[in-house]
Design a protein around this motif. Structure first.
Motif, PDB file in Angstrom:
ATOM      1  N   GLY A 109       0.820  -1.204   0.000  1.00 50.00           N
ATOM      2  CA  GLY A 109       0.000   0.000   0.000  1.00 50.00           C
ATOM      3  C   GLY A 109       0.852   1.252   0.000  1.00 50.00           C
ATOM      4  O   GLY A 109       2.053   1.209   0.279  1.00 50.00           O
ATOM      5  N   VAL A 110       0.226   2.367  -0.346  1.00 51.81           N
ATOM      6  CA  VAL A 110       0.845   3.691  -0.247  1.00 51.81           C
ATOM      7  C   VAL A 110       0.146   4.417   0.891  1.00 51.81           C
ATOM      8  O   VAL A 110      -1.076   4.575   0.884  1.00 51.81           O
ATOM      9  CB  VAL A 110       0.705   4.477  -1.563  1.00 51.81           C
ATOM     10  N   THR A 111       0.917   4.843   1.870  1.00 55.15           N
ATOM     11  CA  THR A 111       0.377   5.420   3.095  1.00 55.15           C
ATOM     12  C   THR A 111       0.379   6.938   3.029  1.00 55.15           C
ATOM     13  O   THR A 111       1.429   7.560   2.854  1.00 55.15           O
ATOM     14  CB  THR A 111       1.212   4.962   4.310  1.00 55.15           C
ATOM     15  N   GLY A 112      -0.802   7.541   3.165  1.00 59.05           N
ATOM     16  CA  GLY A 112      -0.905   8.989   3.239  1.00 59.05           C
ATOM     17  C   GLY A 112      -0.564   9.486   4.628  1.00 59.05           C
ATOM     18  O   GLY A 112      -0.618   8.738   5.608  1.00 59.05           O
ATOM     19  N   LYS A 113      -0.231  10.766   4.726  1.00 61.58           N
ATOM     20  CA  LYS A 113       0.195  11.355   6.002  1.00 61.58           C
ATOM     21  C   LYS A 113      -0.462  12.719   6.208  1.00 61.58           C
ATOM     22  O   LYS A 113      -0.657  13.471   5.249  1.00 61.58           O
ATOM     23  CB  LYS A 113       1.706  11.560   6.015  1.00 61.58           C
ATOM     24  N   PRO A 114      -0.775  13.071   7.454  1.00 57.21           N
ATOM     25  CA  PRO A 114      -1.096  14.469   7.753  1.00 57.21           C
ATOM     26  C   PRO A 114       0.186  15.300   7.665  1.00 57.21           C
ATOM     27  O   PRO A 114       1.287  14.748   7.590  1.00 57.21           O
ATOM     28  CB  PRO A 114      -1.624  14.414   9.197  1.00 57.21           C
ATOM     29  N   PRO A 115       0.082  16.629   7.681  1.00 55.81           N
ATOM     30  CA  PRO A 115       1.291  17.454   7.633  1.00 55.81           C
ATOM     31  C   PRO A 115       2.213  17.181   8.818  1.00 55.81           C
ATOM     32  O   PRO A 115       1.763  16.890   9.936  1.00 55.81           O
ATOM     33  CB  PRO A 115       0.745  18.885   7.671  1.00 55.81           C
ATOM     34  N   VAL A 159     -11.462   5.127   4.536  1.00 60.81           N
ATOM     35  CA  VAL A 159     -10.164   5.663   4.941  1.00 60.81           C
ATOM     36  C   VAL A 159      -9.897   5.210   6.370  1.00 60.81           C
ATOM     37  O   VAL A 159     -10.663   5.521   7.288  1.00 60.81           O
ATOM     38  CB  VAL A 159     -10.135   7.203   4.847  1.00 60.81           C
ATOM     39  N   HIS A 160      -8.812   4.473   6.551  1.00 64.15           N
ATOM     40  CA  HIS A 160      -8.423   3.931   7.850  1.00 64.15           C
ATOM     41  C   HIS A 160      -7.276   4.796   8.368  1.00 64.15           C
ATOM     42  O   HIS A 160      -6.253   4.939   7.688  1.00 64.15           O
ATOM     43  CB  HIS A 160      -7.989   2.474   7.706  1.00 64.15           C
ATOM     44  N   PHE A 161      -7.419   5.364   9.548  1.00 62.58           N
ATOM     45  CA  PHE A 161      -6.461   6.381   9.981  1.00 62.58           C
ATOM     46  C   PHE A 161      -5.964   6.177  11.402  1.00 62.58           C
ATOM     47  O   PHE A 161      -6.606   5.522  12.232  1.00 62.58           O
ATOM     48  CB  PHE A 161      -7.077   7.777   9.862  1.00 62.58           C
ATOM     49  N   GLN A 162      -4.793   6.756  11.637  1.00 62.63           N
ATOM     50  CA  GLN A 162      -4.231   6.920  12.976  1.00 62.63           C
ATOM     51  C   GLN A 162      -3.815   8.381  13.112  1.00 62.63           C
ATOM     52  O   GLN A 162      -3.063   8.887  12.277  1.00 62.63           O
ATOM     53  CB  GLN A 162      -3.007   6.037  13.192  1.00 62.63           C
ATOM     54  N   ARG A 195      -1.025   8.781  10.059  1.00 65.35           N
ATOM     55  CA  ARG A 195      -0.927   8.044   8.795  1.00 65.35           C
ATOM     56  C   ARG A 195      -2.300   7.502   8.453  1.00 65.35           C
ATOM     57  O   ARG A 195      -3.142   7.332   9.339  1.00 65.35           O
ATOM     58  CB  ARG A 195       0.095   6.916   8.915  1.00 65.35           C
ATOM     59  N   PHE A 196      -2.527   7.228   7.166  1.00 67.15           N
ATOM     60  CA  PHE A 196      -3.829   6.676   6.791  1.00 67.15           C
ATOM     61  C   PHE A 196      -3.719   5.933   5.465  1.00 67.15           C
ATOM     62  O   PHE A 196      -2.845   6.201   4.637  1.00 67.15           O
ATOM     63  CB  PHE A 196      -4.901   7.776   6.716  1.00 67.15           C
ATOM     64  N   TRP A 197      -4.589   4.972   5.310  1.00 66.71           N
ATOM     65  CA  TRP A 197      -4.762   4.214   4.054  1.00 66.71           C
ATOM     66  C   TRP A 197      -6.138   4.486   3.513  1.00 66.71           C
ATOM     67  O   TRP A 197      -7.090   4.495   4.293  1.00 66.71           O
ATOM     68  CB  TRP A 197      -4.610   2.718   4.305  1.00 66.71           C
ATOM     69  N   PRO A 198      -6.329   4.653   2.223  1.00 62.50           N
ATOM     70  CA  PRO A 198      -5.296   4.763   1.195  1.00 62.50           C
ATOM     71  C   PRO A 198      -4.751   6.179   1.091  1.00 62.50           C
ATOM     72  O   PRO A 198      -5.264   7.111   1.722  1.00 62.50           O
ATOM     73  CB  PRO A 198      -6.056   4.375  -0.081  1.00 62.50           C
ATOM     74  N   SER A 199      -3.729   6.350   0.261  1.00 62.59           N
ATOM     75  CA  SER A 199      -3.210   7.677  -0.045  1.00 62.59           C
ATOM     76  C   SER A 199      -4.293   8.516  -0.729  1.00 62.59           C
ATOM     77  O   SER A 199      -5.120   7.973  -1.456  1.00 62.59           O
ATOM     78  CB  SER A 199      -2.000   7.534  -0.977  1.00 62.59           C
ATOM     79  N   LEU A 230      -2.955  -0.381  10.481  1.00 62.17           N
ATOM     80  CA  LEU A 230      -3.648  -0.005   9.248  1.00 62.17           C
ATOM     81  C   LEU A 230      -3.945  -1.232   8.392  1.00 62.17           C
ATOM     82  O   LEU A 230      -5.033  -1.356   7.828  1.00 62.17           O
ATOM     83  CB  LEU A 230      -2.796   0.981   8.450  1.00 62.17           C
ATOM     84  N   ALA A 231      -2.981  -2.138   8.285  1.00 63.28           N
ATOM     85  CA  ALA A 231      -3.173  -3.320   7.447  1.00 63.28           C
ATOM     86  C   ALA A 231      -4.257  -4.233   8.008  1.00 63.28           C
ATOM     87  O   ALA A 231      -5.072  -4.783   7.257  1.00 63.28           O
ATOM     88  CB  ALA A 231      -1.855  -4.084   7.307  1.00 63.28           C
ATOM     89  N   VAL A 232      -4.294  -4.408   9.313  1.00 61.28           N
ATOM     90  CA  VAL A 232      -5.335  -5.232   9.927  1.00 61.28           C
ATOM     91  C   VAL A 232      -6.696  -4.592   9.725  1.00 61.28           C
ATOM     92  O   VAL A 232      -7.681  -5.248   9.354  1.00 61.28           O
ATOM     93  CB  VAL A 232      -5.047  -5.454  11.424  1.00 61.28           C
TER      94      VAL A 232
END
Length: 446
Positions: A240-246, A347-350, A256-260, A315-317
Motif C-alpha cells: 500500500g501507499v500510506t498517506g500522512k497528515p502534515p 479511509v483507515h487512519f491513525q 498516517r492513513f490508508w489509502p493515499s 492499518l493493514a489489519v
C-alpha cells in the motif's frame, strides 16, 4: 464501516504436517513496538525472544516471557548469543526494531537463517551509505555530506547548499533531526548534536547534511507518503501507499492513513521509485517502509527502512485484515506465499498527538472519552497521565493516539478537525509560572 479481520493462525503459518510449531527467534527491545503487540500475533510459533543485556530492555522481559523464552544478548558478543540459540534449532529470525537490524543480520548469518545480509542491514541503518548506493544506482540524487567534526561544516554547506536537513547517520523517528535554513542556525544545531554521546542509535557515528526537499502544495494532507513493500525470496509485492497528515516542526509525524489521497497515477510513481530503491539496496526478504517527498519534480526519496513501519500493522489489519507482524514472521520462516491483499474500502487512519519539544510535566489529559464516542473513531488513548514528566526533544513521540475508519478523505479531514477541538492537554514548563493548556491543533506548536 466495520474493519475486516482474519485469523492469522488460519493461514499458512509454517507449521509442519504434524502440527509442530516452528521456532522463531524474535530480536526485540523496549524501544520497539510494545512487547505484547509483537508477541500476540506470533502465538502460533515457538518464540525465543532475544533482548539486549540492558536494564531498559529487561523491562519488557516479563511480558515476553509469558509468550516464550527470553535470552539476553551482549551486543559485543553476538557470536556467544548465536551459540546459545543453536540449542533451540531455530527455523527463522526477525526483528521489528530499527536499532536491532544489524545485530539480527549478524545472528542470521551465524545461524544460517534468511534475513537481510549484513551488508544490506548496514545500508538500511546508515543514512550516508544508503544515499551513496542509491545515487550510484541512479535511483535518486539527493545531495549529502558526511560530518564528523565542526571542521567539516563549511565544506558540507558548500556541497549541499541551504536550506538543508541535519540528521544523525544512524537515526530513527526524526531524533536530533533539524531544519537548517541558514549557516548560523545549522552550526548551532551541529554543536548541540556533536556534544551528545549518542546522537542516534549508536555512539558517535557522525551526522549527515542533506539537501532539503521542497514539497509541492498538498493541503490539507502532508507532502510526503510511505510505500510498504513485502519482499518474498526476491519478489516484491506492494502492500500500500500510506498517506500522512502534515509534519509539525521540525520533522515530527502526526499520523498516517490508508489509502493515499493523491490518486492512482501518483501512487504508481511513488511505488515505482520505492521498488527501485528496495532493489538497489539488495533487499531479498522481509517488509520494507520507504518514505518519499512529493515535490514539483515528482516523488523523491527520503529513506528506505528495512522493517515494518510504525503503525502500519494497525492499518493493514483494519483495512485488509492482513496481520503484517505474522506475515513478516512467515516470510522469515521460509514462507513464499504472496500477501493476501484486498481493496481498501473507506479511509483507515491513525492520528498521533505529538509530545512537546521542551521538558515538562503533564497536568491534564482530557477528552478521550468524548472523542471515542464520535462516529468513525474506534479508539482514543492518552499515553500520559497528570504528574508524568516528559523529557522533550525533536523526535516523533506521542502523548496519545486516535484510530478510526471513515467513508472518504473529506470525512477524514473534517473528523480530524473535530477531534483536535475536543482534546485538552496541559503541561507545566520549567521557568513558566502557569501551565499551558492546548487543544490538538495547538499541541504541535509546543
Amino acid at each position: 464501516m466495520t474493519p475486516k479481520h482474519t485469523d492469522p493462525a488460519a493461514r499458512t503459518d509454517g507449521a509442519d504436517g504434524a502440527g509442530k510449531k516452528p521456532t522463531l527467534i524474535v530480536v526485540h527491545d523496549k524501544k520497539g513496538a510494545p512487547p505484547s503487540e509483537v508477541a500476540v500475533p506470533l502465538v502460533w510459533a515457538r518464540c525465543v525472544f532475544v533482548i539486549p543485556a540492558t536494564d531498559e530492555a529487561r523491562g519488557v522481559a516479563p511480558v515476553l516471557a509469558a509468550f516464550g523464552e527470553v535470552v539476553e544478548m551482549d551486543p559485543d558478543a553476538v557470536e556467544e548469543t548465536a551459540d546459545r540459540l543453536r540449542a533451540y534449532a531455530p527455523d527463522g529470525i526477525i526483528t521489528y526494531c530499527e536499532q536491532l537490524q544489524r545485530a539480527t543480520a549478524h545472528l542470521a548469518e551465524l545461524l544460517g537463517l534468511p534475513y537481510h545480509s549484513r551488508e544490506t542491514a548496514e545500508l538500511l541503518t546508515d543514512k550516508w551509505q544508503q544515499r551513496a548506493v542509491l545515487r550510484e544506482a541512479g535511483v535518486d540524487s539527493v545531495r549529502t555530506a558526511l560530518i564528523h567534526t565542526e571542521d567539516d561544516w563549511a565544506g558540507a554547506v558548500a556541497h549541499v547548499g541551504l536550506p538543508a536537513v541535519l540528521k544523525p547517520v544512524h537515526g530513527v523517528a526524526s531524533g536530533n533531526t533539524f531544519h537548517v535554513p541558514d549557516e548560523a542556525t545549522g552550526l548551532g544545531h551541529l554543536r548541540e548534536v556533536l556534544a551528545l554521546d549518542r546522537p542516534g542509535l549508536v555512539r558517535g557515528g557522525g551526522l549527515v547534511l542533506e539537501e532539503y526537499l521542497v514539497g509541492r502544495p498538498t493541503g490539507p494532507y502532508g507532502d510526503y507518503v510511505s510505500v510498504e513493500i513485502a519482499v518474498v525470496d526476491g519478489e516484491l509485492y506492494t502492500l500500500g501507499v500510506t498517506g500522512k497528515p502534515p509534519l509539525v516542526p521540525p520533522f515530527r509525524e502526526t499520523g498516517r492513513f490508508w489509502p493515499s489521497p493523491f490518486g492512482r497515477a501518483e501512487d504508481e510513481q511513488c511505488t515505482a521509485l520505492a521498488r527501485s530503491a528496495v532493489a538497489a539496496l539488495g533487499i531479498r526478504t522481509g517488509i520494507t517502509h520507504t518514505e518519499l517527498k512529493l515535490t514539483a519534480r515528482g516523488p523523491r526519496l527520503i529513506e528506505v527502512n528495512g522493517r515494518l513501519g510504525g503503525g502500519i500493522q494497525d492499518l493493514a489489519v483494519s483495512a485488509m485484515g492482513l496481520d503484517l507482524i505474522a506475515y513478516a514472521a512467515r516470510i522469515a520462516l521460509g514462507g513464499t506465499e504472496p500477501p493476501a491483499l484486498v481493496p481498501v474500502e473507506g479511509v483507515h487512519f491513525q492520528l498521533l498527538l505529538p509530545a512537546p519539544r521542551r521538558p515538562c510535566t503533564v497536568v491534564a489529559a482530557e477528552g478521550a472519552k468524548e472523542v471515542w464516542a464520535l462516529d468513525g473513531v474506534s479508539n482514543c488513548r492518552f499515553y500520559v497521565r497528570p504528574g508524568q514528566v516528559l523529557d522533550g526533544g525533536v523526535a516523533t513521540d506521542e502523548v496519545g493516539r486516535v484510530n478510526g475508519v471513515v467513508a472518504d478523505h473529506g470525512t477524514y479531514t473534517a473528523l480530524v478537525e473535530r477531534i483536535d477541538s475536543m482534546i485538552r492537554l496541559g503541561f507545566a514548563f520549567v521557568g513558566e509560572s502557569e501551565p499551558r493548556f492546548v487543544d490538538g491543533t495547538e499541541l504541535s506548536s509546543l
